[in-house]
Motif scaffolding. Structure first.
Motif, PDB file in Angstrom:
ATOM      1  N   PHE A  84       0.983  -1.419  -0.254  1.00 60.98           N
ATOM      2  CA  PHE A  84       0.198   0.195   0.108  1.00 60.98           C
ATOM      3  C   PHE A  84       0.934   1.413  -0.252  1.00 60.98           C
ATOM      4  N   LEU A  85       0.957   1.474  -1.176  1.00 65.13           N
ATOM      5  CA  LEU A  85       2.539   2.610  -1.257  1.00 65.13           C
ATOM      6  C   LEU A  85       1.615   4.249  -1.398  1.00 65.13           C
ATOM      7  N   GLY A  86       2.018   5.031  -1.092  1.00 66.06           N
ATOM      8  CA  GLY A  86       2.052   6.403  -1.114  1.00 66.06           C
ATOM      9  C   GLY A  86       2.778   7.706   0.208  1.00 66.06           C
ATOM     10  N   PRO A  87       2.783   8.957  -0.909  1.00 65.92           N
ATOM     11  CA  PRO A  87       3.280   9.148   0.540  1.00 65.92           C
ATOM     12  C   PRO A  87       3.399  10.015   1.757  1.00 65.92           C
ATOM     13  N   ASN A  88       3.794  10.281   2.853  1.00 66.74           N
ATOM     14  CA  ASN A  88       3.723  10.913   3.599  1.00 66.74           C
ATOM     15  C   ASN A  88       1.944  12.147   3.604  1.00 66.74           C
ATOM     16  N   GLY A 127      -3.016   8.949   3.381  1.00 69.75           N
ATOM     17  CA  GLY A 127      -4.421   7.844   3.938  1.00 69.75           C
ATOM     18  C   GLY A 127      -4.295   7.079   3.914  1.00 69.75           C
ATOM     19  N   LYS A 128      -2.680   6.319   4.417  1.00 68.39           N
ATOM     20  CA  LYS A 128      -2.798   4.671   4.238  1.00 68.39           C
ATOM     21  C   LYS A 128      -2.995   4.501   5.506  1.00 68.39           C
ATOM     22  N   SER A 129      -2.283   4.791   6.545  1.00 61.90           N
ATOM     23  CA  SER A 129      -2.905   4.677   7.718  1.00 61.90           C
ATOM     24  C   SER A 129      -4.508   4.679   8.342  1.00 61.90           C
ATOM     25  N   ARG A 163      -2.955   8.181  -3.714  1.00 60.38           N
ATOM     26  CA  ARG A 163      -2.610   9.195  -3.239  1.00 60.38           C
ATOM     27  C   ARG A 163      -3.814  10.743  -3.328  1.00 60.38           C
ATOM     28  N   ALA A 164      -3.151  11.448  -2.393  1.00 58.73           N
ATOM     29  CA  ALA A 164      -4.241  12.383  -2.023  1.00 58.73           C
ATOM     30  C   ALA A 164      -5.929  11.267  -1.600  1.00 58.73           C
ATOM     31  N   GLY A 165      -5.703  10.791  -1.365  1.00 53.60           N
ATOM     32  CA  GLY A 165      -7.296   9.677  -0.415  1.00 53.60           C
ATOM     33  C   GLY A 165      -7.110   9.048  -1.474  1.00 53.60           C
ATOM     34  N   ARG A 166      -7.079   8.932  -2.357  1.00 50.59           N
ATOM     35  CA  ARG A 166      -7.604   8.207  -3.921  1.00 50.59           C
ATOM     36  C   ARG A 166      -6.271   7.314  -3.768  1.00 50.59           C
ATOM     37  N   SER A 215      12.678  10.959  -3.779  1.00 51.23           N
ATOM     38  CA  SER A 215      11.967  10.492  -2.882  1.00 51.23           C
ATOM     39  C   SER A 215      10.123  10.443  -3.445  1.00 51.23           C
ATOM     40  N   LEU A 216       9.441  10.075  -2.912  1.00 51.48           N
ATOM     41  CA  LEU A 216       8.279   8.854  -3.249  1.00 51.48           C
ATOM     42  C   LEU A 216       7.272  10.226  -4.014  1.00 51.48           C
ATOM     43  N   GLU A 217       7.434  11.087  -3.184  1.00 54.76           N
ATOM     44  CA  GLU A 217       6.027  12.728  -3.229  1.00 54.76           C
ATOM     45  C   GLU A 217       7.253  13.114  -5.409  1.00 54.76           C
ATOM     46  N   GLU A 218       8.968  12.476  -5.118  1.00 55.85           N
ATOM     47  CA  GLU A 218       9.142  13.279  -6.251  1.00 55.85           C
ATOM     48  C   GLU A 218       8.565  12.683  -7.160  1.00 55.85           C
TER      49      GLU A 218
END
Length: 301
Positions: A36-40, A43-45, A204-207, A282-285
């Protein structure tokens, strides 16, 4: 037909007007390592809290082995969980904590637990309030992986581990897969997910943006190369895998590299190279590059 280990249908969570998770629909079969991959802040947690029944969804539903996630007493009989920020009973020793968790969980393989304790190099004689962040993480990981729980839910499980312990973690995930356990692994580290997962859901962004296999995920993997040289500049514009060539002046340039490095190395063979540095973004980049600037502005809201 075997029930999915994890299933969600349009799972949504809003905190007031703030959407933390929107319409998450996924299905994870038994025995799979699902990333389950995504930036901090993606929405992962929040999604994991909903799966564990620790929060109520605004709408939608979730199931663990066809048991509604809201039915915590039943669903948790088949689950072991490691949170991102491990909190232990401060006055208990590591030995006492593992003994307590073994008695309250879904069963324990004591021989395997002892093997993991040696592998992760844990001192069980210390009280929990004397443990570092990494040692608290190790205790939680040993307790989870030593169980017979068919589903392991891990939220940023290597955040406090050094690189050597991260390698042990990856080995232990492989062993869980070999035993037929399902691993649901939340992470913002692309390399970690790429190393151990069968499939990956990108949030990303909760989606949920997409669900991809690990080979498909590698299209996101790119490195930033900075080159210092003398003499004529290398010609890189038409080289496969090279993108975004940027002159930094005074015999220096920067470019992005994806895929095998061979073509780029061949193009640089005749250049009088002084220095080369390679940086993993970084993942964000990576998301900025792959999804466009709108994704980053969405995450920031």
């Amino acid at each position: 037909m075997t029930a999915p280990a994890v299933r969600t249908d349009a799972l949504t969570k809003h905190y007031g007007r703030l959407p933390a998770l929107e319409d998450l629909t996924i299905e994870v079969p038994p025995g799979e390592v699902f990333g389950f991959l995504g930036p901090n802040g993606a929405g992962k947690s929040t999604a994991i809290r909903l799966l564990l029944g620790l929060a109520s969804p605004t709408s939608g539903r979730a199931w663990l082995f066809d048991v509604p996630a809201a039915d915590v007493a039943v669903a948790h009989r088949r689950v072991a969980y490691v949170p991102a920020d491990v909190a232990l009973w401060p006055r208990l020793t590591g030995q006492e904590i593992l003994h307590l968790l073994a008695r309250t969980g879904p069963g324990i393989d004591t021989a395997y637990r002892d093997e993991l304790l040696a592998r992760f190099d844990v001192d069980l004689s210390k009280r929990a309030d004397a443990y570092s962040t990494g040692n608290r993480q190790k205790i939680a990981l040993v307790a989870a992986f030593a169980t017979r729980a068919p589903l392991l839910i891990l939220d940023e499980p290597t955040s406090g581990l050094d690189p050597l312990m991260e390698q042990q973690f990856r080995r232990t995930v492989d062993e869980a897969r070999d035993r037929g356990q399902t691993v649901f692994l939340s992470s913002h580290q692309l390399a970690e997910v790429e190393a151990v997962c069968d499939r990956v859901g990108i949030l990303r962004a909760g989606r949920l943006s997409e669900v991809a296999t690990v080979p498909d995920l590698r299209r996101l993997h790119r490195s930033e190369v900075t080159l210092t040289y003398t003499g004529p500049a290398p010609r890189l514009d038409a080289v496969p895998g090279v993108d975004g060539v940027e002159s930094l002046g005074e015999g220096r340039l920067r470019f992005a590299l994806t895929g095998p490095p061979g073509p780029a190395l061949h193009a640089l063979a005749d250049v009088d190279t002084v220095a080369v540095s390679i940086r993993e973004p970084s993942l964000e980049e990576i998301f900025l590059d792959y999804y466009g600037r709108d994704s980053v502005s969405e995450v920031a809201r």
